[in-house]
Design an enzyme around this catalytic site. Structure first.
Site, PDB file in Angstrom:
ATOM      1  N   GLU A   1     -13.467  -1.431  15.968  1.00  0.00           N
ATOM      2  CA  GLU A   1     -14.657  -2.585  15.106  1.00  0.00           C
ATOM      3  C   GLU A   1     -15.267  -3.404  15.038  1.00  0.00           C
ATOM      4  O   GLU A   1     -14.839  -4.315  15.301  1.00  0.00           O
ATOM      5  CB  GLU A   1     -12.890  -2.270  13.629  1.00  0.00           C
ATOM      6  CG  GLU A   1     -13.783  -2.387  12.188  1.00  0.00           C
ATOM      7  CD  GLU A   1     -12.823  -1.966  11.231  1.00  0.00           C
ATOM      8  OE1 GLU A   1     -11.204  -1.899  11.518  1.00  0.00           O
ATOM      9  OE2 GLU A   1     -12.997  -3.008   9.931  1.00  0.00           O
TER      10      GLU A   1
ATOM     11  N   ILE B   1       1.113  -1.449  -0.100  1.00  0.00           N
ATOM     12  CA  ILE B   1      -0.125   0.267   0.089  1.00  0.00           C
ATOM     13  C   ILE B   1       1.066   1.064  -0.050  1.00  0.00           C
ATOM     14  O   ILE B   1       1.393   2.183  -0.730  1.00  0.00           O
ATOM     15  CB  ILE B   1      -1.158  -0.475   1.339  1.00  0.00           C
ATOM     16  CG1 ILE B   1      -1.854  -1.261   0.599  1.00  0.00           C
ATOM     17  CG2 ILE B   1      -1.349   1.091   1.377  1.00  0.00           C
ATOM     18  CD1 ILE B   1      -2.990  -1.816   2.448  1.00  0.00           C
TER      19      ILE B   1
ATOM     20  N   HIS C   1     -14.257   0.631   6.010  1.00  0.00           N
ATOM     21  CA  HIS C   1     -13.164  -0.874   5.935  1.00  0.00           C
ATOM     22  C   HIS C   1     -13.656  -0.704   4.650  1.00  0.00           C
ATOM     23  O   HIS C   1     -13.805  -2.235   4.271  1.00  0.00           O
ATOM     24  CB  HIS C   1     -13.446  -1.682   6.698  1.00  0.00           C
ATOM     25  CG  HIS C   1     -11.878  -2.619   6.817  1.00  0.00           C
ATOM     26  ND1 HIS C   1     -11.576  -2.822   7.973  1.00  0.00           N
ATOM     27  CD2 HIS C   1     -11.131  -2.771   5.629  1.00  0.00           C
ATOM     28  CE1 HIS C   1     -10.449  -4.107   7.463  1.00  0.00           C
ATOM     29  NE2 HIS C   1      -9.607  -3.289   6.447  1.00  0.00           N
TER      30      HIS C   1
ATOM     31  N   ASN D   1     -11.843  -1.459  -0.208  1.00  0.00           N
ATOM     32  CA  ASN D   1     -11.493  -2.823  -1.177  1.00  0.00           C
ATOM     33  C   ASN D   1     -13.016  -3.242  -1.641  1.00  0.00           C
ATOM     34  O   ASN D   1     -12.484  -4.589  -2.021  1.00  0.00           O
ATOM     35  CB  ASN D   1     -10.444  -3.186  -1.033  1.00  0.00           C
ATOM     36  CG  ASN D   1      -9.450  -4.233  -2.435  1.00  0.00           C
ATOM     37  OD1 ASN D   1     -10.290  -4.268  -3.504  1.00  0.00           O
ATOM     38  ND2 ASN D   1      -8.885  -5.298  -2.224  1.00  0.00           N
TER      39      ASN D   1
ATOM     40  N   ARG E   1      -5.002  -0.822  10.041  1.00  0.00           N
ATOM     41  CA  ARG E   1      -5.824  -1.389  10.994  1.00  0.00           C
ATOM     42  C   ARG E   1      -5.104  -0.976  12.403  1.00  0.00           C
ATOM     43  O   ARG E   1      -5.047  -0.430  12.832  1.00  0.00           O
ATOM     44  CB  ARG E   1      -4.656  -3.270  11.639  1.00  0.00           C
ATOM     45  CG  ARG E   1      -4.788  -3.887  10.445  1.00  0.00           C
ATOM     46  CD  ARG E   1      -6.553  -4.763  10.373  1.00  0.00           C
ATOM     47  NE  ARG E   1      -5.940  -5.661   9.807  1.00  0.00           N
ATOM     48  CZ  ARG E   1      -6.029  -5.928   8.624  1.00  0.00           C
ATOM     49  NH1 ARG E   1      -7.109  -4.548   7.554  1.00  0.00           N
ATOM     50  NH2 ARG E   1      -6.230  -6.585   7.368  1.00  0.00           N
TER      51      ARG E   1
END
Lengths: 311, 311
Positions: free
Chosen positions: A253, A139, A272, A275, A224
């Site tokens: 989360e 990333i 989240h 993607n 994260r």
């Protein structure tokens, strides 16, 4: 020479276009030199035609194909995975969050009247700013070229401190080892967290680190939630010692209803979703396109699978 | 060799850093080979020390310096303006608006609960999408490299249709002449309007053009409000035939209170603030840095002023 490439079991439009853009053409399996497989391991052909030299698998982690004996059955065929294909998507999301923050879009979106003079002092730019990219894996490496193209200075942080290398990254880019991360906060305008979650990276960004940033600094997390101390972040945002936060991941989360982060005006939360399935399609198409191009040119393929290790 | 550069009448921190990053060092005017002037024409020195070979002026339009006789008084000195320095800033703003739209940030910013499944289908990507850049002047040329870096296909539109050239733009990029703009709408996923306002470009984007775009297409305008037919845009947004609009300029401008654009959920309005004063500082610093680098290397400088034409 145009490379005949089969896609099975079905042919998504995006892949047809990708294969053509890479210098291939869609072909029946019997006539093809390569196969792009777009389904589960279970349905993979028992035997491939002998003309098939290369198989592109659809996932980054291909343990199911290994377990199903797909690689074992075809010892003379090169297999590639989709490893790395989805990094660019998450990097694009990080850039969207960072630019939205720097350009003050959250407040703009609340406006129902022009009041230009109120906005002018708050619009910033990445150009000439220093962005710390903490974690220079897939990333981070995918993000750095965009930041450089926009005229930002980049400080990459990795474990070794050896200059990060990669496509679109100039030689000798400033790279700091994680153990000297304390030298980064005072000189960074913005921080993008893109490191793996490990015991060593838990609360990498805490109150001490946030205190060294600036009133217009944005902190972006696409890695994260555990990498940022949420309580310290909320405190810094409330105190205005940083500019804002763009979070695709949170701790806890999912972020529970009523959490203070939901109510802060200078926070962008995306659940989240950097993607999502339909974006994976485009990312995989770009990966296929590049691998077809490389196959046609005789170059090394992206994400080759080592049969001895299975990844 | 480090180039001694003077900055006058005062020395902003950003310029000191820019000069050093470009391979120069700050020097007193008497010891300098170059002068970066950061004020009005009126206060410019009557005579420069004979060591000064090059003067960087702070504005894109330098008619005041010409009128004040500054160039005339120093026939042996090369002058450069800041022409082009601010295009990158507006291009960055266009990219911020486009990415915010594609990544569905307006709706994310309204959320106060996680509901990931609601968001996943709406998050898009520029990767593999086709972006039409209508108008390939300074802003368009500054935007194209960022789009390419993100993996978008770019269709540039200019008057001649000759392939657009520029820093970070590969040879032979797809370029369509303005008279064939009708061929662009059906294949574009997104449109960035960056053309000058002329009688020929008024309502360049109207109902017919918007009808050819897609339900997830974003239309970005960082040029002038008159290029888009506002009523047609509102109708398309209400009907959902396009994904959204990011507008730094509007027609009418300022956009009046109560205008329908303020209330539409998929519109991002920034009140013509893509190049605010403090961002100009960073943009000018980047321009100075590059020109110091070029001066040190003996390369052609950016934005040289032709004394015979005065710009």
């Amino acid at each position: 020479m145009t490379i005949p490439v089969a896609v099975a079991p079905e042919v998504p439009d995006e892949l047809r276009a990708a294969i053509e853009a890479g210098g291939g053409e869609l072909a029946a399996l019997a006539d093809a030199r390569a196969l792009v497989w777009v389904s589960e391991a279970g349905g993979f052909p028992e035997q491939l035609p002998t003309g098939i030299e290369w198989v592109q698998l659809p996932a980054a982690g291909i343990e199911d194909f290994v377990a199903a004996g797909v690689l074992e059955r075809h010892p003379g065929v090169r297999f590639t995975s989709a490893a790395g294909a989805f990094s660019a998507t998450v990097a694009e999301h990080a850039l969207a969050l960072l630019l939205a923050g720097v350009r003050y879009l959250p407040e703009h979106l609340r406006a129902t009247t022009w009041r230009q003079q109120d906005f002018l002092p708050h619009v910033g730019t990445l150009r000439g700013s220093t962005v710390a990219v903490v974690g220079a894996g897939g990333i981070g490496k995918a993000l750095i070229p965009s930041l450089l193209t926009l005229g930002a200075e980049v400080i990459a942080v990795n474990r070794s401190g050896r200059p990060v290398t990669g496509s679109g990254i100039p030689d000798g880019i400033t790279t700091v080892p994680a153990e000297r991360l304390d030298t980064v906060w005072p000189v960074a305008d913005h921080v993008v967290v893109a490191a793996p979650a490990t015991p060593a990276t838990a609360h990498l960004v805490g109150s001490a680190e946030l205190a060294l940033l600036r009133p217009n600094s944005w902190v972006i997390n696409v890695a994260r939630g555990s990498l940022i101390d949420t309580e310290a972040l909320v405190a810094a945002l409330r105190a205005g010692t940083i500019g804002g936060a763009g979070l695709d991941v949170t701790d806890p989360e999912p972020l529970p209803d009523g959490h203070p982060l939901w109510a802060l005006p200078n926070v962008i939360i995306t659940p989240h979703d950097s993607n999502p399935p339909q974006v994976r399609v485009a990312a995989f198409a770009a990966h296929v396109r590049e691998n077809v191009r490389r196959f046609a040119a005789g170059d090394d393929l992206l994400a080759p699978v080592d049969p001895s290790t299975g990844y």
